[in-house]
Design an enzyme around this catalytic site. Structure first.
Site, PDB file in Angstrom:
ATOM      1  N   THR A  50       1.025  -1.290   0.049  1.00  0.00           N
ATOM      2  CA  THR A  50       0.077   0.078   0.027  1.00  0.00           C
ATOM      3  C   THR A  50       0.756   1.117   0.015  1.00  0.00           C
ATOM      4  OG1 THR A  50      -0.121  -0.282   2.454  1.00  0.00           O
ATOM      5  CG2 THR A  50      -1.894  -0.981   1.120  1.00  0.00           C
ATOM      6  N   PHE A  73       2.434  -5.916  12.805  1.00  0.00           N
ATOM      7  CA  PHE A  73       3.292  -5.009  13.529  1.00  0.00           C
ATOM      8  C   PHE A  73       4.784  -5.545  13.442  1.00  0.00           C
ATOM      9  CE2 PHE A  73      -0.993  -4.404  15.246  1.00  0.00           C
ATOM     10  CZ  PHE A  73      -1.154  -3.103  15.179  1.00  0.00           C
ATOM     11  N   GLU A 101      10.965  -5.519  10.284  1.00  0.00           N
ATOM     12  CA  GLU A 101      11.865  -6.330   9.335  1.00  0.00           C
ATOM     13  C   GLU A 101      13.037  -6.274  10.098  1.00  0.00           C
ATOM     14  OE1 GLU A 101      12.358  -3.996   5.772  1.00  0.00           O
ATOM     15  OE2 GLU A 101      10.082  -4.199   5.437  1.00  0.00           O
ATOM     16  N   GLY A 153      19.768   9.771  15.135  1.00  0.00           N
ATOM     17  CA  GLY A 153      20.127   9.407  14.061  1.00  0.00           C
ATOM     18  C   GLY A 153      19.792  10.384  12.800  1.00  0.00           C
ATOM     19  N   CYS A 155       7.462   1.589   6.140  1.00  0.00           N
ATOM     20  CA  CYS A 155       6.179   2.030   6.866  1.00  0.00           C
ATOM     21  C   CYS A 155       6.230   3.276   7.126  1.00  0.00           C
ATOM     22  CB  CYS A 155       6.086   1.154   7.837  1.00  0.00           C
ATOM     23  SG  CYS A 155       5.901  -0.863   7.258  1.00  0.00           S
ATOM     24  N   LYS A 165       5.419   6.424   4.652  1.00  0.00           N
ATOM     25  CA  LYS A 165       4.178   6.208   3.844  1.00  0.00           C
ATOM     26  C   LYS A 165       3.043   6.332   4.869  1.00  0.00           C
ATOM     27  CE  LYS A 165       3.501   1.312   3.335  1.00  0.00           C
ATOM     28  NZ  LYS A 165       2.135   1.205   4.023  1.00  0.00           N
ATOM     29  N   ARG A 185      13.490   0.771   0.872  1.00  0.00           N
ATOM     30  CA  ARG A 185      12.564   1.770   0.692  1.00  0.00           C
ATOM     31  C   ARG A 185      12.545   2.976   1.480  1.00  0.00           C
ATOM     32  NH1 ARG A 185       7.677  -2.438   0.455  1.00  0.00           N
ATOM     33  NH2 ARG A 185       8.879  -3.631   1.732  1.00  0.00           N
TER      34      ARG A 185
HETATM   35  N1  LIG Z   1       7.227  -4.282   5.701  1.00  0.00           N
HETATM   36  C1  LIG Z   1       7.243  -4.280   6.772  1.00  0.00           C
HETATM   37  O1  LIG Z   1       7.841  -4.256   7.812  1.00  0.00           O
HETATM   38  C2  LIG Z   1       5.555  -4.136   7.366  1.00  0.00           C
HETATM   39  C3  LIG Z   1       5.352  -4.168   8.605  1.00  0.00           C
HETATM   40  C4  LIG Z   1       3.865  -3.952   8.659  1.00  0.00           C
HETATM   41  C5  LIG Z   1       2.947  -4.006   7.729  1.00  0.00           C
HETATM   42  N2  LIG Z   1       3.216  -3.626   6.667  1.00  0.00           N
HETATM   43  C6  LIG Z   1       2.284  -3.659   5.414  1.00  0.00           C
HETATM   44  O2  LIG Z   1       2.025  -4.758   4.791  1.00  0.00           O
HETATM   45  C7  LIG Z   1       1.771  -4.601   3.341  1.00  0.00           C
HETATM   46  C8  LIG Z   1       2.829  -5.169   2.880  1.00  0.00           C
HETATM   47  O3  LIG Z   1       4.145  -4.794   2.966  1.00  0.00           O
HETATM   48  P1  LIG Z   1       5.130  -5.341   2.265  1.00  0.00           P
HETATM   49  O4  LIG Z   1       6.533  -4.692   2.782  1.00  0.00           O
HETATM   50  O5  LIG Z   1       5.162  -6.798   2.636  1.00  0.00           O
HETATM   51  O6  LIG Z   1       5.276  -5.279   0.889  1.00  0.00           O
HETATM   52  P2  LIG Z   1       5.946  -5.806  -0.563  1.00  0.00           P
HETATM   53  O7  LIG Z   1       5.949  -4.763  -1.488  1.00  0.00           O
HETATM   54  O8  LIG Z   1       7.295  -6.532  -0.003  1.00  0.00           O
HETATM   55  O9  LIG Z   1       5.241  -7.123  -0.732  1.00  0.00           O
HETATM   56  C9  LIG Z   1       4.036  -6.910  -1.527  1.00  0.00           C
HETATM   57  C10 LIG Z   1       3.771  -8.273  -2.398  1.00  0.00           C
HETATM   58  O10 LIG Z   1       2.348  -8.309  -3.116  1.00  0.00           O
HETATM   59  C11 LIG Z   1       2.375  -8.514  -4.344  1.00  0.00           C
HETATM   60  N3  LIG Z   1       1.147  -8.475  -4.976  1.00  0.00           N
HETATM   61  C12 LIG Z   1       0.646  -7.286  -5.219  1.00  0.00           C
HETATM   62  N4  LIG Z   1      -0.563  -7.408  -5.845  1.00  0.00           N
HETATM   63  C13 LIG Z   1      -0.860  -8.698  -5.818  1.00  0.00           C
HETATM   64  C14 LIG Z   1      -2.078  -9.446  -6.232  1.00  0.00           C
HETATM   65  N5  LIG Z   1      -3.196  -8.787  -6.909  1.00  0.00           N
HETATM   66  N6  LIG Z   1      -1.770 -10.755  -6.290  1.00  0.00           N
HETATM   67  C15 LIG Z   1      -0.962 -11.343  -5.858  1.00  0.00           C
HETATM   68  N7  LIG Z   1       0.346 -10.647  -5.499  1.00  0.00           N
HETATM   69  C16 LIG Z   1       0.253  -9.389  -5.482  1.00  0.00           C
HETATM   70  C17 LIG Z   1       3.523  -8.265  -5.048  1.00  0.00           C
HETATM   71  O11 LIG Z   1       4.218  -8.824  -6.069  1.00  0.00           O
HETATM   72  C18 LIG Z   1       4.669  -8.075  -3.886  1.00  0.00           C
HETATM   73  O12 LIG Z   1       5.597  -9.371  -3.946  1.00  0.00           O
HETATM   74  C19 LIG Z   1       1.723  -2.861   3.387  1.00  0.00           C
HETATM   75  O13 LIG Z   1       0.479  -2.564   3.556  1.00  0.00           O
HETATM   76  C20 LIG Z   1       2.626  -2.373   4.526  1.00  0.00           C
HETATM   77  O14 LIG Z   1       2.551  -1.115   4.990  1.00  0.00           O
HETATM   78  C21 LIG Z   1       4.512  -3.895   6.379  1.00  0.00           C
END
Ligand SMILES: NC(=O)c1ccc[n+]([C@@H]2O[C@H](COP(=O)([O-])OP(=O)(O)OC[C@H]3O[C@@H](n4cnc5c(N)ncnc54)[C@H](O)[C@@H]3O)[C@@H](O)[C@H]2O)c1
Length: 430
Positions: free
Chosen positions: A82, A148, A151, A252, A259, A262, A327
């Protein structure tokens, strides 16, 4: 599990480790090919071993084909990206809505459609409307289950969460969700049951609060530099107060990552749209940009006012240690400023190169911090990887053309650096 990114893959692997049967779907064929070969497309400590174990046990599989994945599933999790929508700061819900529509077209029996992605308040209701409009005969519920995990510590965070937040509307959905999370209930991890809206709001409020805490100490750090205080001592003295806590109080180069940037922007936007401005969050966003700018000025001062002709070694470019995620990393603002100012920049990062090569053109990549620092005029410590926490400072000072260190994570003491032969050491807020 739709989406095999940092959240979807970790969640899928961990749910399978709970004993559930999980199929992870992604529309990125490259990722699915890697996963089917047993390779993990991201760097996350411990993930590969846990994935291999559960694939071997027959509980975890990967596919591009949503229809087969969804067949017989009691719950479908949406864990797609997102990102910030171009132009207005709003969370881009294109991927979430596309996934919801696909689920609606392919699901047959009763299913709970769970949004794990971070989404603005009201999105789960939109998901419900889209699914109902796409497949009016489908028997389904929606649930909001924000994630929550951090990474770099994602598996531990998922397996031992501070809390699980479940936004549900029906007893039937609540039963499915509590069954999925039963292993955590049994181990007494708290589960907070809320409305859909509250669950969505908890995630944004939590992230905005953490971003505020970091930004607060970064602003205090700037003042410390002016008045002769040491922000490390200030953080310690503040953090010992139980009402404040010592986490997220390290000064820092500004917050970054997938996260906070955005999610703060999205919360500010949600506030504007509802006529309830998030003034603190808006200020945090602006101050964080200033923090990064101030870092560039600090580096410029250490280069006698200009980067032109200087050789600068940058240690760490990922937004934090133990991830390959680039990112919105502060390095993406700071390194281009060095290159743009005419410096020759050498970069060393234990995991950042694959992602970073495209994002940071015109830099030289090194695997060894000492090779990166050879004949350099400035050493910048930008991400506090363990590998950079116990460097041989005497060796570094000896091989640099001009031993100057910008320690943007306050890893080393000034006295230690000077005793090792550095002629200048600048931290943050000290
Ligand atoms: N990264 C973090 O630490 C973290 C922590 C908590 C919450 N979040 C939230 O979780 C969500 C995902 O974050 P992320 O970092 O894992 O994203 P990311 O970009 O690493 O992964 C998203 C994946 O979804 C796939 N995708 C997109 N549309 C699709 C579809 N229609 N069908 C199948 N696959 C599809 C993409 O190819 C990609 O591999 C976001 O909303 C983010 O805010 C992330």
């Amino acid at each position: 599990m739709i989406g095999t990114g940092y959240v979807g893959l970790v969640s899928g692997v961990c749910f399978s480790d709970f004993g559930h049967t999980v199929v992870c779907v992604d529309n990125d064929q490259r990722k699915i090919d890697m996963l089917e070969r047993g390779e993990v497309p991201i760097y996350e400590p411990g993930l590969e071993a846990l994935m291999t174990k559960n694939v071997g046990a027959g509980r975890l599989a990967f596919t591009r084909d949503l229809a087969t994945a969804i067949d017989g599933a009691e719950a479908v999790f949406i864990a797609v990206g997102t990102p910030t929508r171009r132009g207005d700061g709003h969370a881009d819900l294109t991927y979430v809505m596309a996934a919801a529509e696909e689920v609606a077209r392919m699901a047959k029996g009763y299913v709970v459609i769970v949004t794990k992605s971070t989404v603005p308040v009201g999105t789960n209701r939109k998901v419900r409307d889209v699914v109902a409009a796409t497949n009016p005969d489908l028997d389904f519920d929606v649930a909001s289950n924000p994630e929550f995990l951090r990474e770099g510590a994602a598996i531990d965070d998922f397996m031992k969460p501070d809390r699980v937040v479940l936004g549900v509307e029906t007893d039937r959905a609540a039963a499915v969700m509590s069954d999925i999370y039963r292993p955590l209930y049994l181990r007494d991890f708290p589960v907070v049951s809320t409305s859909l809206e509250s669950a969505e709001m908890i995630k944004y409020a939590a992230n905005a609060f953490l971003a505020t805490k970091i930004t607060f100490i970064n602003e205090i750090a700037a003042l410390c530099e002016k008045v002769g205080a040491d922000v490390k001592q200030v953080s310690k003295g503040m953090g010992m107060d139980n009402r404040i806590g010592n986490k997220f109080l390290h000064a820092g180069p500004g917050y970054g990552g997938s996260c906070f940037p955005k999610d703060t922007k999205a919360l500010a936007r949600i506030g504007q749209e509802h006529g309830s401005p998030m003034r603190i969050t808006e200020t945090v966003i602006a101050v964080n940009e200033d923090v990064k700018r101030r870092m560039i000025e600090k580096l410029q001062d250490l280069c006698s006012g200009s980067f032109k002709g200087k050789t600068i070694a940058v240690l760490g470019v990922t937004f934090k240690p133990n991830t390959d995620d680039m990112r919105d990393a502060p390095s993406l603002t700071i390194v281009p400023a060095l290159v743009g100012g005419g410096a020759r920049v050498r970069v060393c990062d234990p995991q950042g190169r694959t992602e970073g090569e495209n994002l940071l053109p015109a830099v030289e990549w090194h695997n060894d911090p000492y090779a990166a620092a050879q004949d350099a005029d400035l050493l910048v410590l930008l991400t506090e990887w363990n590998e950079f926490r116990a460097l041989d400072l005497t060796r570094l000072a000896d091989l640099m053309a001009s031993p100057v260190m910008a320690d943007l994570r306050n890893i080393y003491d000034r006295e230690t650096a000077l005793a090792a032969g550095f002629k200048q050491h600048a931290g943050v807020g000290r």
